[in-house]
Design a protein around this motif. Sequence first.
Motif, short mmCIF file in Angstrom:
data_model
loop_
_atom_site.label_atom_id
_atom_site.label_comp_id
_atom_site.label_asym_id
_atom_site.label_seq_id
_atom_site.Cartn_x
_atom_site.Cartn_y
_atom_site.Cartn_z
N GLU A 1 129.16 -17.79 -68.49
CA GLU A 1 130.06 -17.42 -67.40
C GLU A 1 129.86 -15.97 -67.00
O GLU A 1 129.82 -15.63 -65.81
CB GLU A 1 131.51 -17.67 -67.78
N ILE B 1 131.49 -21.63 -59.99
CA ILE B 1 131.44 -21.03 -61.34
C ILE B 1 132.76 -21.26 -62.07
O ILE B 1 132.78 -21.61 -63.25
CB ILE B 1 131.13 -19.52 -61.24
N ARG B 2 133.85 -21.07 -61.36
CA ARG B 2 135.17 -21.28 -61.97
C ARG B 2 135.35 -22.72 -62.44
O ARG B 2 135.78 -22.97 -63.57
CB ARG B 2 136.26 -20.89 -60.98
N THR C 1 133.07 -23.67 -65.42
CA THR C 1 133.56 -23.09 -66.67
C THR C 1 134.71 -23.91 -67.23
O THR C 1 134.74 -24.22 -68.44
CB THR C 1 134.01 -21.63 -66.44
N ILE D 1 127.18 -24.38 -69.85
CA ILE D 1 128.44 -23.86 -70.39
C ILE D 1 128.97 -24.81 -71.45
O ILE D 1 129.46 -24.37 -72.50
CB ILE D 1 129.46 -23.68 -69.25
#
Length: 542
Positions: free
Chosen positions: A178, A466-467, A470, A530
């Motif tokens: 991240e 990305i959020r 994750t 991730i």
Amino acid sequence: MVSATMCRLSVVMIVKNEADNLRLSLPSIKDLADEIIILDSGSSDDSQAVAESFGAKWYVNSDWQGFGVQRQRAQAYAKGRWILALDADEVVDKALAQVISQTINQQPAQTVYGLKRLDYIFGHRIDHPRWRVKPYWRLYPAAFQFNLDHVHESLDVGSAQTEVLEGFLEHHTAPDPEFLLRKRLAYALTWAKERHGRGKRVSGLGVLLRSLWSWLRQYVINGRFLQGRYGFIYAGIFAQYTFNKYALLYDLNHRSDSYREDYQPHAINHHKFPEPAGMNTQDRPATLSVVMIVKNEQKHLPACLYSLGDLADEIVILDSGSTDQTQKIAEHFGAKWFVNKDWQGFGRQRQIAQNHAQGDYILALDADEQLDAQLIQAIKDLLKRPVVNDAVFAVKRQNIFCGKAVHGNAWYYDRIVRLYAREQFTYHDYDVHESVGAQGVNVKVLPGALQHFTNDNLYHFLDKNIRYSTVWGKEKSSLGKKSKSSVVLALTTFHAWLREYIFRGAILGGAYGLFLSVSAAGYHFNKYIILGYKATKYDLEE
């Protein structure tokens, strides 16, 4: 520090919230430098205390004007005849320290020295020391300076002679996926804004070709295939970084207004919205609660609520901590306002919101969605009949990406369940990508469309990816899900691109259809790396 009889060396660094990295880097140069100059741009951690514990001189300048300017400012404090420019996440190995110590015994002239750098991600090396390792011009006479580039600044060597020293800089570029993804996205936006200001242009095809070449260069030419899974991961992330840079530049060139702080994506917005139609006043066999979860949605909420007309018997909005005009807008349209700041994921928040509703049916909406006239009429027709308890209703959602319907007008729609009997169904408690718990139940698709304005601009979309990746990785890791092997991940990432671009018809959307497809592939890739990191705690090798 070394004795005063040696040629004077100033180690110069610029930092912000780098305490952990300073604990790694400063021990490697404390016996090498006559002075350590650190210029901070607004740290809130204990970076200063760490720096001063190693005898560093601490300065502050929070007027950020880019990396190049900040490096020049830092060097202005230095008194050394030699400058060693380092980043906080770089460690000088013993062999390099010895060579530097020998080099600075000579008087500075017109020679600039390159330091070979080995990159590390998540604690693992991704460069092979015997492959071609790129030198960075970091040891130089004080007469030289860095250029003024906002990002990817470099030393202006001019006509100087150059020489590469033996030994290595160990570059600990990111502690976790991240961090690396966010760092690279921030750099990409800074780069794109700077190049946009200079008038640089790029085509959609140019974005794709540069991204592919970037992957080839990182993975094959730079020898990262020798480093196993970590080399594969870094090449994938770096290719995304190149894509992000040039795609953001394209977006800025074509939709620069969407990057303004006061950008309004809809004609009906919080600066100007008409009087609401009000709630339904007709006596219908079934009632409808429109249920929403929001946070800081003043840009989209007016258009969403206005699109409902008089469809709903009540509008229930559950907020998770808005600081803008969201509540004022909701109350203007007659919505019932509730607050829950104890965020436990999207699914759980939707469950809590539904508990406040009283209608026979629930229509779950997001603030960035709008109903077209055909869908509204289809729902009104449904409400004229008794409540259906043995089926749920899906809507056809048309994604508007960067202001464009990239899948064409009829090629592809998301079909998602959004309308259902309140007493029979509710959402799963998934953290992200939540859905209605209706397994084995008949799903009926309503006519009409739900327009989904997925993002204000491309940066907003990439940041959201990305959020979400994750959150997905953390959630699936806690459930015991395993990541994919490198080969399988490569194949499924390509399939994610192919599915979006060809099978779902994003090819009809021109450059933005291409960008959506590449972003979808990147999202797939990121969520699995991730997941692998979270599930195995630094041990991604299979």
